[in-house]
Design an enzyme around this catalytic site. Structure first.
Site, mmCIF file in Angstrom:
data_model
loop_
_atom_site.group_PDB
_atom_site.id
_atom_site.type_symbol
_atom_site.label_atom_id
_atom_site.label_comp_id
_atom_site.label_asym_id
_atom_site.label_seq_id
_atom_site.Cartn_x
_atom_site.Cartn_y
_atom_site.Cartn_z
ATOM 1 N N ILE A 149 -5.081 -2.095 2.829
ATOM 2 C CA ILE A 149 -5.143 -3.204 3.726
ATOM 3 C C ILE A 149 -5.713 -3.618 4.690
ATOM 4 C CG2 ILE A 149 -3.333 -4.976 4.415
ATOM 5 C CD1 ILE A 149 -1.561 -3.270 2.223
ATOM 6 N N GLY A 157 0.895 -0.952 -0.135
ATOM 7 C CA GLY A 157 -0.509 -0.113 -0.320
ATOM 8 C C GLY A 157 1.037 1.478 -0.731
ATOM 9 N N ASP A 180 2.523 2.392 2.508
ATOM 10 C CA ASP A 180 4.085 2.222 3.156
ATOM 11 C C ASP A 180 4.906 1.977 2.081
ATOM 12 O OD1 ASP A 180 6.071 1.829 5.179
ATOM 13 O OD2 ASP A 180 4.911 -0.057 5.784
HETATM 14 N N1 AR6 Z 1 -0.815 7.355 -1.854
HETATM 15 C C1 AR6 Z 1 -2.142 8.362 -1.381
HETATM 16 N N2 AR6 Z 1 -2.448 7.339 -0.633
HETATM 17 C C2 AR6 Z 1 -2.088 5.917 -0.834
HETATM 18 C C3 AR6 Z 1 -1.401 5.746 -2.011
HETATM 19 C C4 AR6 Z 1 -0.043 6.483 -2.666
HETATM 20 N N3 AR6 Z 1 0.769 6.737 -3.306
HETATM 21 N N4 AR6 Z 1 -0.767 3.873 -2.057
HETATM 22 C C5 AR6 Z 1 -2.432 3.227 -1.405
HETATM 23 N N5 AR6 Z 1 -3.082 4.418 -0.863
HETATM 24 P P1 AR6 Z 1 -3.141 1.171 2.686
HETATM 25 P P2 AR6 Z 1 -4.242 0.683 5.695
HETATM 26 C C6 AR6 Z 1 -4.102 4.703 0.475
HETATM 27 O O1 AR6 Z 1 -3.366 -0.049 2.306
HETATM 28 O O2 AR6 Z 1 -5.226 0.799 5.224
HETATM 29 C C7 AR6 Z 1 0.759 -1.768 5.094
HETATM 30 O O3 AR6 Z 1 1.001 -3.118 4.649
HETATM 31 C C8 AR6 Z 1 -4.903 3.525 -0.105
HETATM 32 O O4 AR6 Z 1 -5.964 3.182 -0.687
HETATM 33 O O5 AR6 Z 1 -1.505 1.783 2.408
HETATM 34 O O6 AR6 Z 1 -2.827 1.630 6.962
HETATM 35 C C9 AR6 Z 1 1.931 -1.472 5.858
HETATM 36 O O7 AR6 Z 1 2.841 -1.551 6.477
HETATM 37 C C10 AR6 Z 1 -5.739 3.262 1.379
HETATM 38 O O8 AR6 Z 1 -6.867 4.162 1.235
HETATM 39 O O9 AR6 Z 1 -3.004 0.988 4.449
HETATM 40 C C11 AR6 Z 1 0.324 -2.223 7.126
HETATM 41 O O10 AR6 Z 1 0.817 -3.336 7.521
HETATM 42 C C12 AR6 Z 1 -4.776 3.949 2.001
HETATM 43 O O11 AR6 Z 1 -3.927 4.429 1.029
HETATM 44 C C13 AR6 Z 1 -0.868 -1.950 6.374
HETATM 45 O O12 AR6 Z 1 -0.968 -1.970 4.784
HETATM 46 C C14 AR6 Z 1 -4.339 3.153 2.954
HETATM 47 O O13 AR6 Z 1 -4.585 1.788 2.858
HETATM 48 C C15 AR6 Z 1 -1.731 -1.327 6.047
HETATM 49 O O14 AR6 Z 1 -3.012 -0.485 6.091
#
Ligand code: AR6
Length: 173
Positions: free
Chosen positions: A126, A34, A36
């Site tokens: 995620i 994601g 991260d």
């Molecule tokens: N810019 C902005 N938002 C984004 C980007 C980006 N480049 N890429 C994804 N998103 P997630 P979580 C959005 O899954 O649910 C990781 O493995 C995405 O559409 O990134 O908090 C960490 O290490 C979504 O709306 O984070 C943790 O283990 C939002 O970012 C776990 O995932 C959050 O999605 C955290 O899960």
């Protein structure tokens, strides 16, 4: 752009030219998928080195809290790594932990005298937190924290997916 200091944008948070971007991290601080993965990928190894240092001294970052590192090669000089909750159905303190992740990030930015901050939609990828429920928690938590952080001039919610962008636009227009 809306009232107060809040704005909503559609796009990739790694490109934001702000004092700090917030990462949706996990407690281990060792990266993941994601946003991260995108932040560590774009910012280079200095961010991971700083995260390892925090792990060694503090053992990581508990859910609902946040830590700060360099932004490495990113346009933003700092990354605030906030740990949101995994959605487990809604009866495991998820709402309060999500609010806390936002509030802790704003407080940390204020402590470091930062003025501009950009958030992703923490926990809604995620970690499976329902988007519609998360949007109100995020906006209310940031507003509450900003009331105690007068030095912060602007907070951007950077929405990557269309659904979050639509929800934030609706709430902030
Ligand atoms: N810019 C902005 N938002 C984004 C980007 C980006 N480049 N890429 C994804 N998103 P997630 P979580 C959005 O899954 O649910 C990781 O493995 C995405 O559409 O990134 O908090 C960490 O290490 C979504 O709306 O984070 C943790 O283990 C939002 O970012 C776990 O995932 C959050 O999605 C955290 O899960």
């Amino acid at each position: 752009m809306t009232g107060e200091h809040l704005q909503v944008l559609h796009g990739d948070i790694t490109r934001m030219e702000v004092d700090a971007i917030v990462n949706a991290a996990n407690s281990g601080l060792l990266g993941g998928g994601g946003v991260d993965g995108a932040i560590h990928g774009a910012g280079g190894p200095a961010i991971m080195a700083a995260c390892r240092g925090i792990r060694e001294t503090k053992g990581g970052c508990p859910t609902g809290q946040a830590v700060i590192t360099t932004g490495g090669l990113l346009p933003a000089p700092y990354v605030i790594h906030a740990v949101g909750p995994v959605w487990e159905g809604g009866n495991h303190n998820e709402d309060a932990l999500l609010a806390s992740a936002y509030e802790a990030s704003v407080a940390l930015a204020a402590q470091h005298k930062l003025r501009t901050l950009a958030f992703p939609n923490i926990s809604t990828g995620i970690y499976g937190f329902p988007r519609e429920r998360a949007v109100d928690i995020a906006i209310n938590a940031v507003r509450k924290a900003l009331a105690k952080a007068p030095g912060i001039e602007q907070v951007s919610f950077v929405c990557f997916d269309d659904e979050n962008y639509r929800l934030y636009r609706q709430r902030l227009s």
